[in-house]
Write an enzyme that holds these catalytic residues in place. Structure first.
Site, PDB file in Angstrom:
ATOM      1  NE  ARG A 181      -9.215   5.201   3.180  1.00  0.00           N
ATOM      2  CZ  ARG A 181      -9.356   4.266   2.233  1.00  0.00           C
ATOM      3  NH1 ARG A 181      -9.237   3.011   2.551  1.00  0.00           N
ATOM      4  NH2 ARG A 181      -9.609   4.606   0.998  1.00  0.00           N
TER       5      ARG A 181
ATOM      6  NE  ARG B  28      -4.151  -1.751  -4.666  1.00  0.00           N
ATOM      7  CZ  ARG B  28      -3.891  -2.078  -3.381  1.00  0.00           C
ATOM      8  NH1 ARG B  28      -3.647  -1.134  -2.490  1.00  0.00           N
ATOM      9  NH2 ARG B  28      -3.881  -3.331  -3.013  1.00  0.00           N
TER      10      ARG B  28
ATOM     11  CG  ASP C  15      -2.083  -0.880   1.192  1.00  0.00           C
ATOM     12  OD1 ASP C  15      -2.392  -1.387   0.099  1.00  0.00           O
ATOM     13  OD2 ASP C  15      -2.728  -1.082   2.241  1.00  0.00           O
ATOM     14  CG  MET C  16       2.195   5.325  -2.070  1.00  0.00           C
ATOM     15  SD  MET C  16       3.907   4.831  -1.704  1.00  0.00           S
ATOM     16  CE  MET C  16       4.443   4.222  -3.300  1.00  0.00           C
TER      17      MET C  16
HETATM   18  C1  FAD Z   1      -8.520  -1.387  -3.968  1.00  0.00           C
HETATM   19  C2  FAD Z   1      -8.140  -0.030  -3.473  1.00  0.00           C
HETATM   20  C3  FAD Z   1      -6.899   0.141  -2.863  1.00  0.00           C
HETATM   21  C4  FAD Z   1      -6.511   1.408  -2.443  1.00  0.00           C
HETATM   22  N1  FAD Z   1      -5.234   1.577  -1.918  1.00  0.00           N
HETATM   23  C5  FAD Z   1      -4.810   2.831  -1.634  1.00  0.00           C
HETATM   24  C6  FAD Z   1      -3.455   3.080  -1.232  1.00  0.00           C
HETATM   25  O1  FAD Z   1      -2.629   2.180  -1.106  1.00  0.00           O
HETATM   26  N2  FAD Z   1      -3.104   4.366  -0.967  1.00  0.00           N
HETATM   27  C7  FAD Z   1      -3.986   5.416  -1.111  1.00  0.00           C
HETATM   28  O2  FAD Z   1      -3.590   6.566  -0.900  1.00  0.00           O
HETATM   29  N3  FAD Z   1      -5.268   5.198  -1.469  1.00  0.00           N
HETATM   30  C8  FAD Z   1      -5.696   3.947  -1.732  1.00  0.00           C
HETATM   31  N4  FAD Z   1      -7.002   3.754  -2.126  1.00  0.00           N
HETATM   32  C9  FAD Z   1      -8.005   4.849  -1.986  1.00  0.00           C
HETATM   33  C10 FAD Z   1      -8.055   5.720  -3.229  1.00  0.00           C
HETATM   34  O3  FAD Z   1      -6.845   6.454  -3.329  1.00  0.00           O
HETATM   35  C11 FAD Z   1      -9.236   6.718  -3.165  1.00  0.00           C
HETATM   36  O4  FAD Z   1      -9.112   7.549  -2.036  1.00  0.00           O
HETATM   37  C12 FAD Z   1     -10.606   6.062  -3.132  1.00  0.00           C
HETATM   38  O5  FAD Z   1     -10.654   4.903  -3.902  1.00  0.00           O
HETATM   39  C13 FAD Z   1     -11.660   7.038  -3.679  1.00  0.00           C
HETATM   40  O6  FAD Z   1     -11.395   7.382  -5.029  1.00  0.00           O
HETATM   41  P1  FAD Z   1     -12.260   6.844  -6.286  1.00  0.00           P
HETATM   42  O7  FAD Z   1     -11.320   6.682  -7.441  1.00  0.00           O
HETATM   43  O8  FAD Z   1     -12.922   5.602  -5.890  1.00  0.00           O
HETATM   44  O9  FAD Z   1     -13.294   7.949  -6.664  1.00  0.00           O
HETATM   45  P2  FAD Z   1     -13.859   9.284  -5.947  1.00  0.00           P
HETATM   46  O10 FAD Z   1     -13.148  10.437  -6.578  1.00  0.00           O
HETATM   47  O11 FAD Z   1     -13.879   9.174  -4.455  1.00  0.00           O
HETATM   48  O12 FAD Z   1     -15.333   9.210  -6.441  1.00  0.00           O
HETATM   49  C14 FAD Z   1     -15.622   9.411  -7.823  1.00  0.00           C
HETATM   50  C15 FAD Z   1     -16.990   8.878  -8.162  1.00  0.00           C
HETATM   51  O13 FAD Z   1     -17.060   7.468  -7.882  1.00  0.00           O
HETATM   52  C16 FAD Z   1     -18.399   7.130  -7.512  1.00  0.00           C
HETATM   53  N5  FAD Z   1     -18.405   6.603  -6.153  1.00  0.00           N
HETATM   54  C17 FAD Z   1     -17.431   6.705  -5.238  1.00  0.00           C
HETATM   55  N6  FAD Z   1     -17.812   6.093  -4.111  1.00  0.00           N
HETATM   56  C18 FAD Z   1     -19.033   5.609  -4.297  1.00  0.00           C
HETATM   57  C19 FAD Z   1     -19.956   4.888  -3.485  1.00  0.00           C
HETATM   58  N7  FAD Z   1     -19.679   4.555  -2.233  1.00  0.00           N
HETATM   59  N8  FAD Z   1     -21.142   4.556  -4.008  1.00  0.00           N
HETATM   60  C20 FAD Z   1     -21.458   4.902  -5.267  1.00  0.00           C
HETATM   61  N9  FAD Z   1     -20.622   5.595  -6.079  1.00  0.00           N
HETATM   62  C21 FAD Z   1     -19.439   5.940  -5.602  1.00  0.00           C
HETATM   63  C22 FAD Z   1     -19.192   8.410  -7.569  1.00  0.00           C
HETATM   64  O14 FAD Z   1     -19.767   8.519  -8.842  1.00  0.00           O
HETATM   65  C23 FAD Z   1     -18.123   9.469  -7.373  1.00  0.00           C
HETATM   66  O15 FAD Z   1     -18.496  10.728  -7.868  1.00  0.00           O
HETATM   67  C24 FAD Z   1      -7.397   2.504  -2.587  1.00  0.00           C
HETATM   68  C25 FAD Z   1      -8.634   2.319  -3.214  1.00  0.00           C
HETATM   69  C26 FAD Z   1      -9.006   1.087  -3.662  1.00  0.00           C
HETATM   70  C27 FAD Z   1     -10.321   0.938  -4.364  1.00  0.00           C
END
Ligand code: FAD
Length: 306
Positions: free
Chosen positions: A287, A182, A132-133
């Site tokens: 988070r 990732r 993870d980052m």
């Molecule tokens: C598998 C995984 C591993 C990760 N690992 C890391 C890591 O190592 N380090 C790190 O800094 N971050 C990590 N993250 C978190 C990531 O960086 C984001 O903060 C998080 O995923 C939110 O960004 P998003 O791309 O999902 O979209 P966002 O910009 O949060 O949302 C964009 C759009 O997605 C849709 N959406 C989002 N959430 C929902 C919901 N609950 N229900 C319905 N629609 C929704 C909506 O349309 C929204 O407008 C990880 C995320 C995932 C999925």
């Protein structure tokens, strides 16, 4: 302001008690966290794998400040890997590890020794590890550890965060054959000097990074719930002729489960990131605090299954 309030709440045992005993807390937590025990992680993994999803497991830990805590985290991962392997759930399930939970903040060598032991156990169990980052002050050190690990465990996965200005260049560096990367947007509060601040800029960066990874020789892991990013990912998969064995989508446990099922049903590889452990309070609160937009993110998930 909002971030400071949430962070203050995350350190308050009174608020924790209040949240932990609130009527709907258990339901909310169980939606995002598989449970406290290794067995909970195992049964969540079994359910997801039966539904055609791949899994990556994250053992939740509080801030690791002593070597004993770091060693206990390592031991939990070793136990988890042995349990997963015994249940025949590898290679469908891999593990995600935070170097900070293994001692990175106070002893980099200890963190390296710990993660190396986890990689060796994963290798023996027929699966792999993704690092993870965390915040940008740890990016160089984490990528250095990754490079060292990959000499013996080439499938060790990296995480790159599209909100960092450096990430396009890191994507080029890490898009070589066999390199599992990732790509996520990034979850920490970062200064403008190192990170794009607006959602539009972050999204544009995500697409540029996705183009580099999907046109490269590595194995991209597109971690996002964003419908636009997912649709562009599907488009690039067609464009660059990438079948389900050459890239995957990833989403968090409890977020957009129907979309995870839809993508898996269409033949894509989809991996669910499953956190477990009894330190769920800090996990959920951090988070939220890392990115106030996540308040909407979690809130929306409470009222929607889509
Ligand atoms: C598998 C995984 C591993 C990760 N690992 C890391 C890591 O190592 N380090 C790190 O800094 N971050 C990590 N993250 C978190 C990531 O960086 C984001 O903060 C998080 O995923 C939110 O960004 P998003 O791309 O999902 O979209 P966002 O910009 O949060 O949302 C964009 C759009 O997605 C849709 N959406 C989002 N959430 C929902 C919901 N609950 N229900 C319905 N629609 C929704 C909506 O349309 C929204 O407008 C990880 C995320 C995932 C999925």
């Amino acid at each position: 302001m909002l971030r400071s309030v949430i962070l203050a709440a995350s350190r308050s045992s009174q608020v924790e008690r209040l949240v932990a005993t609130a009527p709907y807390t258990r339901d909310v937590v169980r939606r995002f966290v598989a449970g406290a025990a290794t067995d909970d992680a195992l049964s969540a993994t079994r359910g997801l794998v039966d539904d055609g999803l791949a899994v990556t497991l994250d053992h939740l830990g509080e801030d690791t400040v002593t070597p004993e805590q770091a060693t206990a985290t390592r031991d939990e991962y070793l136990n988890l890997l042995s349990v997963l392997s015994g249940a025949g759930l590898t290679p469908a399930a891999e593990v995600s590890v935070k170097l900070s939970a293994l001692g990175q903040m106070f002893d980099e060598q200890l963190a390296y020794d710990n993660v190396r032991a986890i990689c060796a156990a994963a290798d023996k169990a027929g699966t792999t590890v993704t690092l993870d980052m965390e915040d940008h002050t740890t990016t160089d050190s984490t990528l250095e550890v990754l490079a060292k690990l990959r000499k013996d465990f080439p499938s060790t996965g990296a995480v790159l965060q599209a909100y960092l200005r450096r990430t396009e260049s890191d994507c080029r560096e890490l898009s070589s054959a066999g390199s599992r990367v990732r790509l996520c947007k990034g979850a920490y509060k970062e200064p403008e000097s190192v990170a794009y601040q607006s959602a539009r800029e972050v999204d544009k960066s995500y697409v540029r990074c996705m183009n580099i990874l999907m046109s490269g020789d590595g194995y991209p892991m597109l971690a996002t719930h964003d419908p636009r990013m997912i649709s562009i990912g599907e488009d690039r998969a067609r464009w660059f002729d990438r079948g389900p064995e050459r890239f995957e989508f990833q989403m968090l446990y409890g977020i957009r489960p129907e979309e995870q099922a839809r993508l898996a049903g269409e033949g894509y590889t989809v991996r669910t990131y499953v956190p477990y452990g009894d330190q769920w309070y800090g996990y959920l609160m951090r988070r939220l605090a890392e990115r106030p937009a996540n308040l909407v993110f979690f809130g929306r998930a409470l009222v929607s299954k889509k």
